[in-house]
Write an enzyme that holds these catalytic residues in place. Structure first.
Site, mmCIF file in Angstrom:
data_model
loop_
_atom_site.group_PDB
_atom_site.id
_atom_site.type_symbol
_atom_site.label_atom_id
_atom_site.label_comp_id
_atom_site.label_asym_id
_atom_site.label_seq_id
_atom_site.Cartn_x
_atom_site.Cartn_y
_atom_site.Cartn_z
ATOM 1 N N GLY A 15 47.398 66.768 29.685
ATOM 2 C CA GLY A 15 47.633 66.010 28.598
ATOM 3 C C GLY A 15 46.734 64.352 28.399
ATOM 4 O O GLY A 15 47.304 63.135 28.535
ATOM 5 N N TYR A 41 64.777 66.635 25.411
ATOM 6 C CA TYR A 41 63.984 66.329 26.176
ATOM 7 C C TYR A 41 64.232 65.516 27.565
ATOM 8 O O TYR A 41 63.900 65.485 27.977
ATOM 9 C CB TYR A 41 63.284 65.326 25.168
#
Ligand code: NAP
Length: 242
Positions: free
Chosen positions: A8, A153
Site C-alpha cells: 500500500g 477493523y
C-alpha cells in the site's frame, strides 16, 4: 542489496513510509492494488530524494497473487533480498455490528490481517537465512482500544498486534525484529470523509497527524538504530488516550 517492500505504498501513510525509507538509503518496492498513477507519483517522490523505487502491484489479500508477484521479483533480483517489510496496505468498512454483513467482515480481515500472514511468511525465510530483517506492521489505535463501528477493523488490527508480539519472540535470535505502529487519526484518503472538526477535539494536540509523522517512526524501526527494539507497538496519536 537490501530492499524494503511497502505494501500500500501508492498513497497516504505508505507513500510517506516509502520516502522516509528511501532517505534511510533503502531501494524501495512500492506495492499497491490498482492506483498506478498514485504509485508512479510515489516513485517520483522517492527519486526526487535521490532514492530508487520499483512498482510491484499485487493484491495482498490474495495468497496466490502475493506469492506469484514476490517470486517474480526474487527471480529478477537473484542477488538481492527484501530485508525490510512494512505491512501497511489496509482498508476499513465501518458499520455497527448488528448491520455488518459477511463481506464487510471478511474483506476487512482479508486485506488487513491475512495479508500480514501471506506477505510476511513469504519473505521471512530469507530474512532468517541472512540473519537480518525488519518487519513493521501498521496497526491502529482501534487495534489497541477498539472503536465502536469498527468491530471488523479493530479485530484485524488487534490480531496484527498480537501476531507482532508472537512473531517477534520466534525470530529474535536471528536478528529479525518485528514491531508495530498504531496511528490515531492521520490525514489521508482513509480519513477524508470523517467529521474532522469533531474528532480533533478528542486529540490532546487538537490536530490529525501527518503521514510523514508515521513515516519517520517506521524508518527508525527499520534502521540499525532500533536493533534492540522488538515486539513493541509505538502509538502515534497526538496523545489520544490508549
Ligand atoms: P489510504 O490512503 O486509503 O491508502 C491505502 C493504501 O493501501 C493504498 O496504497 C492502496 O492501494 C493500498 N491497498 C488497499 N487494499 C490493497 C490490497 N488489497 N492490496 C494491495 N494494496 C492495497 O490509507 P492510509 O490512511 O494511508 O492507511 C495506511 C494504513 O494505515 C492502513 O493499514 C490503515 O488501516 C492504517 N491506519 C490509518 C490511519 C489513518 O488515520 N489514516 C490510522 C490508523 C491506521 P491503491 O492506491 O492501489 O488503492
Amino acid at each position: 542489496m537490501k530492499y524494503a517492500l511497502v505494501t500500500g505504498g501508492s498513497r497516504g501513510i505508505g507513500r510517506a513510509v516509502c520516502v522516509a525509507l528511501a532517505k534511510e538509503g533503502y531501494p524501495v518496492i512500492v506495492n499497491y492494488l490498482s492506483n498506478e498513477n498514485a504509485a508512479l507519483e510515489t516513485k517520483q517522490m522517492v527519486e526526487a530524494e535521490g532514492g530508487k523505487a520499483e512498482l510491484l502491484p499485487f493484491d495482498v489479500s490474495d495468497k496466490d497473487k502475493t506469492d506469484t508477484a514476490l517470486d517474480a521479483w526474487q527471480e529478477a533480483h537473484p542477488d538481492d533480498y527484501i530485508a525490510t517489510l512494512v505491512n501497511n496496505a489496509g482498508i476499513r468498512n465501518d458499520t455497527a455490528m448488528v448491520f455488518m454483513d459477511d463481506d464487510a467482515w471478511h474483506n476487512v480481515l482479508h486485506t488487513n490481517l491475512d495479508s500480514f500472514f501471506y506477505v510476511t511468511r513469504r519473505l521471512l525465510k530469507l530474512m532468517l537465512t541472512k540473519r537480518w530483517g525488519r518487519i513493521i506492521n501498521v496497526a491502529s489505535l482501534s487495534g489497541i482500544k477498539g472503536l465502536a463501528g469498527q468491530v471488523n477493523y479493530s479485530a484485524a488490527k488487534g490480531g496484527m498486534i498480537a501476531a507482532t508480539k508472537a512473531l517477534a519472540q520466534e525470530v529474535a535470535q536471528r536478528k529479525v525484529t518485528v514491531n508495530a505502529v498504531a496511528p490515531g487519526f492521520i490525514d489521508t484518503d482513509m480519513t477524508a470523509e470523517l467529521p474532522k472538526d469533531e474528532l480533533v477535539k478528542l486529540v490532546p494536540m487538537r490536530r490529525f497527524g501527518t503521514p510523514e509523522e508515521v513515516g519517520h517512526a517506521v524508518a527508525f524501526l527499520a534502521s540499525d538504530k532500533a536493533s534492540y527494539i522488538t515486539g513493541n507497538v509505538i502509538s502515534i496519536n497526538g496523545g489520544l488516550y490508549t
